[in-house]
Design a protein around this motif. Sequence first.
Motif, PDB file in Angstrom:
ATOM      1  N   ASN A 169       0.820  -5.127   3.914  1.00  0.00           N
ATOM      2  CA  ASN A 169       1.267  -6.400   3.884  1.00  0.00           C
ATOM      3  C   ASN A 169       2.649  -6.362   4.362  1.00  0.00           C
ATOM      4  OD1 ASN A 169       2.638  -6.053   1.695  1.00  0.00           O
ATOM      5  ND2 ASN A 169       1.132  -7.116   0.077  1.00  0.00           N
ATOM      6  N   GLY A 170       3.192  -7.571   4.657  1.00  0.00           N
ATOM      7  CA  GLY A 170       4.335  -7.959   5.088  1.00  0.00           C
ATOM      8  C   GLY A 170       5.010  -9.282   4.508  1.00  0.00           C
ATOM      9  N   TYR A 171       6.015  -9.707   4.201  1.00  0.00           N
ATOM     10  CA  TYR A 171       6.522 -11.029   3.832  1.00  0.00           C
ATOM     11  C   TYR A 171       7.955 -11.179   3.481  1.00  0.00           C
ATOM     12  CZ  TYR A 171       6.111  -8.404  -0.799  1.00  0.00           C
ATOM     13  OH  TYR A 171       6.202  -7.871  -1.628  1.00  0.00           O
ATOM     14  N   ASP A 173       0.022   4.039  -2.789  1.00  0.00           N
ATOM     15  CA  ASP A 173       0.825   3.049  -2.216  1.00  0.00           C
ATOM     16  C   ASP A 173       2.222   3.611  -1.708  1.00  0.00           C
ATOM     17  OD1 ASP A 173      -1.026   0.839  -3.236  1.00  0.00           O
ATOM     18  OD2 ASP A 173      -0.311   1.490  -5.084  1.00  0.00           O
ATOM     19  N   GLN A 174       2.909   2.741  -0.839  1.00  0.00           N
ATOM     20  CA  GLN A 174       4.456   2.839  -0.543  1.00  0.00           C
ATOM     21  C   GLN A 174       4.921   1.426  -0.317  1.00  0.00           C
ATOM     22  OE1 GLN A 174       4.178   6.254   2.693  1.00  0.00           O
ATOM     23  NE2 GLN A 174       6.043   6.749   1.461  1.00  0.00           N
ATOM     24  N   VAL A 220       3.992  -3.381   1.550  1.00  0.00           N
ATOM     25  CA  VAL A 220       3.440  -2.284   0.837  1.00  0.00           C
ATOM     26  C   VAL A 220       2.318  -1.682   1.812  1.00  0.00           C
ATOM     27  CG1 VAL A 220       2.027  -1.594  -1.080  1.00  0.00           C
ATOM     28  CG2 VAL A 220       3.705  -3.308  -1.331  1.00  0.00           C
ATOM     29  N   LYS A 221       2.350  -0.411   1.757  1.00  0.00           N
ATOM     30  CA  LYS A 221       1.241   0.401   2.445  1.00  0.00           C
ATOM     31  C   LYS A 221       0.218   0.759   1.386  1.00  0.00           C
ATOM     32  CE  LYS A 221       1.730   4.632   3.938  1.00  0.00           C
ATOM     33  NZ  LYS A 221       2.167   5.810   4.707  1.00  0.00           N
ATOM     34  N   PRO A 261       2.119  -5.773  -6.884  1.00  0.00           N
ATOM     35  CA  PRO A 261       3.191  -4.645  -6.418  1.00  0.00           C
ATOM     36  C   PRO A 261       4.449  -5.585  -6.458  1.00  0.00           C
ATOM     37  CG  PRO A 261       1.784  -5.159  -4.593  1.00  0.00           C
ATOM     38  CD  PRO A 261       1.372  -5.658  -5.812  1.00  0.00           C
ATOM     39  N   LEU A 262       5.595  -5.270  -7.085  1.00  0.00           N
ATOM     40  CA  LEU A 262       6.886  -6.109  -7.137  1.00  0.00           C
ATOM     41  C   LEU A 262       8.098  -5.387  -6.801  1.00  0.00           C
ATOM     42  CD1 LEU A 262       6.077  -8.049 -10.419  1.00  0.00           C
ATOM     43  CD2 LEU A 262       5.455  -8.723  -8.110  1.00  0.00           C
TER      44      LEU A 262
END
Length: 375
Positions: free
Chosen positions: A34-36, A147-148, A173-174, A204-205
């Motif tokens: 994702n990306g934001y 996750d990364q 996050v990947k 994830p934060l």
Amino acid sequence: MLNKLDDFPIHQTPEPIAHPATSDRNVYDRTWFNGYAADGSYYFGIGMAIYPHRGILDCAFSTVRPGERQHCFYGSRRAPMERTDMQVGPFRIEVIEPMKRARIVLEDNDSGIACCLTFSARTAAIQEARQTLWTGARRTMDATRFDQFGRWSGWVKTPDGEFKVHETLCHGVKDRSWGVRGVGERESGGAPRTPGGICFLWAPLFWEDHITHAIFFDGQEGEALVREGIVAPLYASEAEVPGVEDGKDRRMATARHRVKYVPGTRLASSAEIDLVDIDGTVRTIQLEPILKFQMKGLGYGHPEWGQGMWKGEFATGHESFDPHQLNPLEPWHLHTQQVVRASDGIRTGIGVLEQIVAGPYAPGGFTEFFDGAKG
């Protein structure tokens, strides 16, 4: 049935890499991102997975901005034997440097959606605990995930216009996972089973110099099936990120959650997460949603473009919809991610809250399979 990866000393069984260790038809291997924007001005999601026993490789790209439609591209093909072939028509994932940098390209196509995006890691790889769920005596989910956390740069084009993605603003996050889980067309035959309720939360934060992560699977009474909390360092640049793991992620003793729902829906209006350290110290994090993304845009629960569904030798599809005009209690609309502002009373952060609550779930007051929260 050899492929390029067979030339590396990575085998875990006597079989070539193309042969999964299990014969379960729902075995899968997925790459997801994702990306934001930190200000909630856009969100995009990316997914690609191979289902070796189903013979399918599929992908999706979807994006939404406040006040606009959510735009979705879907692609599917017969799975190649070559596992490094990560392309479906105009869509491809390029692993530039494993666990450091990747590029996602969606070339111009009839959907009007395109992108060229580069992910740059800011944490080492963080392995979540193995996630195993049962239906009676059958293991219906058995997966490993890492996750990364990182940053994005590039651009995205949609029928509503183009926007630039700047590394200074765009978090993401990947998520790499593999194993067995329910995908594709439903199995038929055998004695019918009454489905139970389940709640899944994934949070994830990003904070200034570290990340937190919390993962929950609950049964229908709220009983803990999976509980995990993690704190790990956030590096200032990709160059500082170790190649694989850094051994600095700290595992909590447990984690807890409390969710308030928008009346008439199963969508979070706010949430709290407790990270409970080994010494009993509790860090409570408040989450405030600012932008909603429908996960059906990446095939999750989609009635036509669901993950692992056979669409023929090669097929692409697309759609655009107004997220605010959807019936929130339809099965394929329950699964969401929301960009959230985070606060623990001392620090502020940004991240996402992923959620799906299906079936009866006592902590939410849900007694039917698709009823909404009481006002």
